[in-house]
Scaffold this motif. Structure first.
Motif, PDB file in Angstrom:
ATOM      1  N   SER A 190       0.809  -1.216   0.000  1.00 51.22           N
ATOM      2  CA  SER A 190       0.000   0.000   0.000  1.00 51.22           C
ATOM      3  C   SER A 190       0.840   1.264   0.000  1.00 51.22           C
ATOM      4  N   TRP A 191       2.111   1.134   0.363  1.00 53.71           N
ATOM      5  CA  TRP A 191       2.982   2.311   0.419  1.00 53.71           C
ATOM      6  C   TRP A 191       3.837   2.457  -0.815  1.00 53.71           C
ATOM      7  N   LEU A 209       5.078   3.325  -4.360  1.00 52.93           N
ATOM      8  CA  LEU A 209       4.654   4.384  -5.261  1.00 52.93           C
ATOM      9  C   LEU A 209       5.699   4.487  -6.354  1.00 52.93           C
ATOM     10  N   VAL A 251       4.550  13.285   6.731  1.00 51.55           N
ATOM     11  CA  VAL A 251       3.669  12.123   6.858  1.00 51.55           C
ATOM     12  C   VAL A 251       4.152  11.314   8.061  1.00 51.55           C
ATOM     13  N   VAL A 284       0.389  16.929   0.674  1.00 56.05           N
ATOM     14  CA  VAL A 284      -0.079  15.643   1.177  1.00 56.05           C
ATOM     15  C   VAL A 284      -1.584  15.520   0.966  1.00 56.05           C
ATOM     16  N   ARG A 310      -0.659  10.494   1.961  1.00 56.57           N
ATOM     17  CA  ARG A 310       0.490  10.289   1.072  1.00 56.57           C
ATOM     18  C   ARG A 310       1.123  11.619   0.695  1.00 56.57           C
ATOM     19  N   GLU A 366      -5.140   1.310  -2.438  1.00 59.46           N
ATOM     20  CA  GLU A 366      -4.382   0.082  -2.362  1.00 59.46           C
ATOM     21  C   GLU A 366      -4.854  -0.872  -3.453  1.00 59.46           C
ATOM     22  N   TYR A 381       9.252   6.430  -0.065  1.00 58.37           N
ATOM     23  CA  TYR A 381       8.437   5.281  -0.451  1.00 58.37           C
ATOM     24  C   TYR A 381       9.240   4.158  -1.097  1.00 58.37           C
ATOM     25  N   ARG A 425       6.929   5.429   8.322  1.00 57.66           N
ATOM     26  CA  ARG A 425       6.530   4.133   7.758  1.00 57.66           C
ATOM     27  C   ARG A 425       7.002   3.000   8.659  1.00 57.66           C
ATOM     28  N   PRO A 456      10.384  11.965  -2.209  1.00 57.53           N
ATOM     29  CA  PRO A 456       9.396  10.884  -2.112  1.00 57.53           C
ATOM     30  C   PRO A 456       9.919   9.524  -2.569  1.00 57.53           C
TER      31      PRO A 456
END
Length: 849
Positions: free
Chosen positions: A13-14, A16, A525, A77, A81, A43, A110, A528, A106
């Protein structure tokens, strides 16, 4: 790399990829412009409709850390995200600009290969076998190890090796509370020769800030500000504005860098001769009376005629023979520079100071500014005492631990007399850390590496790896970092560090506008996985070690710590969170601080030394009389913060420091030829220099797939004429063999072999005939598929195999990527200890592959 725990799954889901982010960025741009809604990427397999608040774009000001410049940024954001990064116009340094590295943030945030969970090795060091552990397990083992060392009364046996540290307050708090002085930085591998030269000359700062935007003439000695300068974007902005207004730029450099290409004139010089060129210009300025004699006689130590006498031997003809720059051009440029005074300045960095004679080079370059009287003046050579924020206005919240009383042989580096000679300006000689551990000069029972991939980035990195692998030399090694690396590969425990986009800091850089400011780095954000910042890690370790350490970490949250820190600012922490930057509107640019008149209150109780005119009042922390100013033509002025309160072109202070270490240091700027460069080279011998590609910084940027796509290779650059003599053609394979210097004044200066690598050649006219130039932003062996160009690196410690479609799109896979640092000898300037990056002698031969 292997893991004994494959129960965890990648955070799909993370993930990118570039196409997704471009779609998000484009959508964000529409939303910000009021032209449309943000497209939220859900997702895989999700059928749920995005919530209304997920469509809303919010902006979060913060500060970049993709390089040392620390520009103000804004994160855009939506739906939790990060869509894109832009510049923060509130930042007085970068003024809303951001470079490719900043935009690529980014791609690191990610990155599917990021470290997201604590790991404990289960095999031999370097085997790549890891077990995922909990934070509680990691804390317990680390605290137990460190507590035993501390309770044994040997705090110095815990060593902390930092790389680029933008969290200096919490690092110093933790180490000082523990009581260890074994705090190793990388300053000698960065800028220590230059810093020491400036500190010697003006006293109050070790960083110059040319007033470039208002200048009419800039002499550039090897500072590649268009690509890799420590002031990068802020300097480039001001330089280009000056160029638009007609300012002239002349560059002396061994390679046709982007900065050289932007210059009016570029002179391709022999490595290590920058200081001689500056001395020859000084000769012209003095002999032709082009100096500001009145200013020199007022503010210089020594007076003008003594300077002229000293530089009389450094003729342009002598400089031409050594450097290759025509004597006629040296004369012409010296005259042009003096004619532009006081709106003229110099700029220099690693091109001039990263040599065996780097300290003297930069002292000579700095002296040029004094000769023409431009110091501290608009458009001239300026500085600011605050290399970060104003700590008088914003002191660190108490209780603050005292500095350690224990001693560290390595941190003190007494073999280099000026390494730690300047108050509050520590130049620690980082490149000798691992050789000295190997030689057992200091016992190390535990090592913590933080954002420091020393096993890849340090000179003789193969030696670093051998020391890190030896459990007798380093029984326990904890690595804190965002990415897996050569250094993490040789750790016992790896702690997943939060990226700069997920954490808090107070930060600022030397102010290019000559007015200090302060910035806030805040999470754009949430972190993670289970990654954490040291602001969470260190307080918890301190509490578990106990013994009083816990008393220095009374704040329950990071936010409450910063609430306290920013109380003196109007609006406090809330203002900083909203704007990201604060600049005191009442402050004015820091021009000519030395001419400030002392007030009657300043002078009350002061006494004057009739011989020097220096004014003293009270005593300093060492109990010596404290200088507060100097009498100048009957007026009490602040003066410079040197021992003489003048610009010290001649320094008795450094002579005394050298005498203490049984090393001769010249009181005036001189040209010291590099010993290994004085013999006539055979055709196959060259001087190897290094440089940075504009989109790379260190191991952080090399793992960015976006930046790797832009620049992913580092072939050897050789002059066409030199290559022809060896029968080498463009694209040929060569073997490069490097040697230690033949120099009795540096460690292991015996001319022995250091290393060998094989690479390919790119022929160019844009490099000196004596030079082979290789970028050092490549050559990874571990650390993820993008940095290593290897699909065999798709296993991440603590994860199962990662499904990454981009691995099939790496069109650059197999490109030349070699570790230049394996060839570089440990080669400190004998005076300060700065690494001589650009002086390595190598032998080249063509090979078949």
């Amino acid at each position: 790399m292997e893991t004994s725990d494959t129960s965890s799954t990648p955070e799909a889901s993370w993930e990118l990829d570039r196409r997704d982010l471009l779609r998000l960025s484009a959508a964000a741009g529409l939303a910000l412009g009021g032209l449309g809604a943000v497209e939220i990427i859900r997702e895989p397999g999700s059928t749920a409709a995005p919530a209304a608040d997920e469509r809303k774009v919010r902006t979060v000001p913060s500060m970049c850390q993709m390089c040392t410049t620390a520009c103000g940024i804004i994160g855009h954001v939506a739906g939790g995200r990060l869509l894109k990064v832009t510049g923060n116009p509130e930042d007085p340094n970068s003024q809303g600009a951001v470079c490719a590295k900043g935009v690529a943030g980014p791609s690191v945030l990610y990155d599917p290969y990021r470290l997201l969970y604590p790991l404990r090795r289960v095999g031999e060091r370097g085997s790549g076998k890891w077990r995922r552990i909990t934070w509680d397990e990691a804390y317990a083992e680390i605290a137990d190890r460190l507590r035993e060392i501390r309770e044994r009364g040997k705090p110095e046996e815990f060593a902390f090796q930092q790389g680029r540290n933008r969290s200096a307050d919490i690092v110093a708090r933790f180490l000082n509370a523990y009581g260890t002085p074994s705090h190793f930085n990388h300053r000698a591998l960065c800028s220590s020769n230059r810093r020491a030269a400036i500190a010697t000359t003006i006293g109050e700062s070790d960083w110059d800030l040319g007033d470039f935007e208002n200048s009419q003439f800039v002499l550039n000695f090897g500072a590649n500000w268009a690509e890799a300068h420590q002031g990068h974007i802020p300097v480039a902005i001001r330089m280009m504005r000056a160029r638009q207004k007609g300012a002239k730029l002349v560059t002396f450099e061994t390679r046709l860098s982007n900065t050289a290409a932007l210059s009016d004139e570029w002179f391709c010089v022999k490595p290590g001769t920058d200081g001689l060129i500056a001395l020859a210009m000084a000769h012209v300025i003095c002999s032709e009376g082009l100096w500001d004699r009145k200013w020199l006689d007022t503010w210089s130590n020594p007076p003008a005629e003594k300077i002229a006498e000293h530089v009389s031997a450094y003729t342009p003809e002598f400089a031409e023979r050594e450097s290759g720059v025509p004597a006629a051009d040296i004369r012409r440029i010296a005259r042009e520079f003096a004619a532009a005074a006081p709106r003229c300045t110099t700029i220099c960095n690693r091109g001039s100071q990263s040599h065996r004679n780097g300290y003297y080079n930069d002292r000579a370059i700095t002296m040029l500014n004094a000769l023409v009287g431009n110091m501290g003046k608009p458009g001239g050579w300026c500085w600011h005492p605050k290399s970060a924020w104003d700590k008088d206005l914003l002191p660190e919240p108490g209780p603050v631990p005292d500095k350690p009383t224990a001693k560290s042989v390595i941190a003190e580096a007494k073999d280099w007399p000026l390494a730690n000679a300047f108050k509050d300006k520590k130049m620690k000689v980082g490149q000798i850390v691992y050789p000295w551990i190997k030689e057992r000069r200091q016992k190390i029972s535990a090592l913590m590496t933080y954002n420091a991939d020393t096993a890849w980035s340090f000179p003789e990195s193969h030696l670093v790896r051998s020391v890190l692998a030896d459990e007798e030399l380093i029984p326990f090694h904890v690595c804190i970092d965002v990415m897996y690396s050569e250094t993490g590969h040789l750790a016992d425990i790896i702690l997943p560090w939060a990226t700069y986009l997920e954490r808090w800091d107070i930060d600022a850089r030397p102010p290019q506008g000559l007015v200090d400011y302060v910035g806030l780095r805040q999470p754009v954000v949430p972190p993670r996985g289970e990654s954490k910042d040291i602001r969470e890690i260190f307080p918890e370790i301190a509490r578990r070690i106990g013994g009083g350490m816990e008393n220095y970490f009374p704040w329950k949250t990071v936010e409450s710590y910063f609430e306290e820190y920013f109380k003196p600012i109007p609006g406090g922490f809330a203002t900083m969170r909203a704007k990201g930057i604060w600049l005191d509107p009442t402050k004015r640019p820091y021009y000519e601080p030395h001419v400030k008149r002392l007030t009657p209150e300043d002078l009350e109780g002061a006494r004057e030394d009739p011989r020097t005119g220096i004014l003293y009042k009270g005593t300093d922390e060492d109990g010596a009389p404290k200088a507060i100013g100097i009498m100048v033509k009957g007026v009490a002025r602040r003066g410079f913060l040197t021992p003489s309160r003048k610009v010290e072109i001649r320094s008795d202070f450094i002579v005394a420091k050298g005498r203490e270490a049984n090393r001769k240091i010249e009181p005036l700027p001189v040209y010291e030829p590099i010993p290994s460069h004085q013999r006539k080279f055979p055709d196959d011998h060259f001087v190897m220099t290094s440089f940075k590609i504009n989109v790379h910084n260190a191991h952080r940027t090399m793992q960015s797939k976006w930046l790797q796509e832009i620049s992913h290779t580092n072939p050897a650059l050789i002059n066409r004429r030199s290559a022809e003599r060896l029968g080498i053609r463009d694209g040929d394979w060569i073997e490069v063999e490097s040697f230690r210097p033949e120099d009795a004044e540096v460690p292991r200066g015996d001319g022995s072999k250091v290393g060998t690598l094989q690479t390919r050649v790119r022929l160019t006219e844009g490099v000196h005939p004596l030079v082979v130039a290789i970028a050092h932003n490549a050559g990874r062996e571990v650390g993820g598929a993008y940095a290593t160009n290897g699909k065999d690196q798709q296993d991440n410690p603590g994860f199962a195999k990662i499904a990454d479609a981009d691995l099939d799109r790496l069109w650059w896979e197999g490109a030349i990527s070699v570790p230049q640092n394996d060839l570089l000898p440990v080669y400190p300037d004998p005076t300060v200890g700065g690494q001589a990056y650009h002086d390595t002698v190598v032998r080249i031969r063509r090979i078949e592959r």
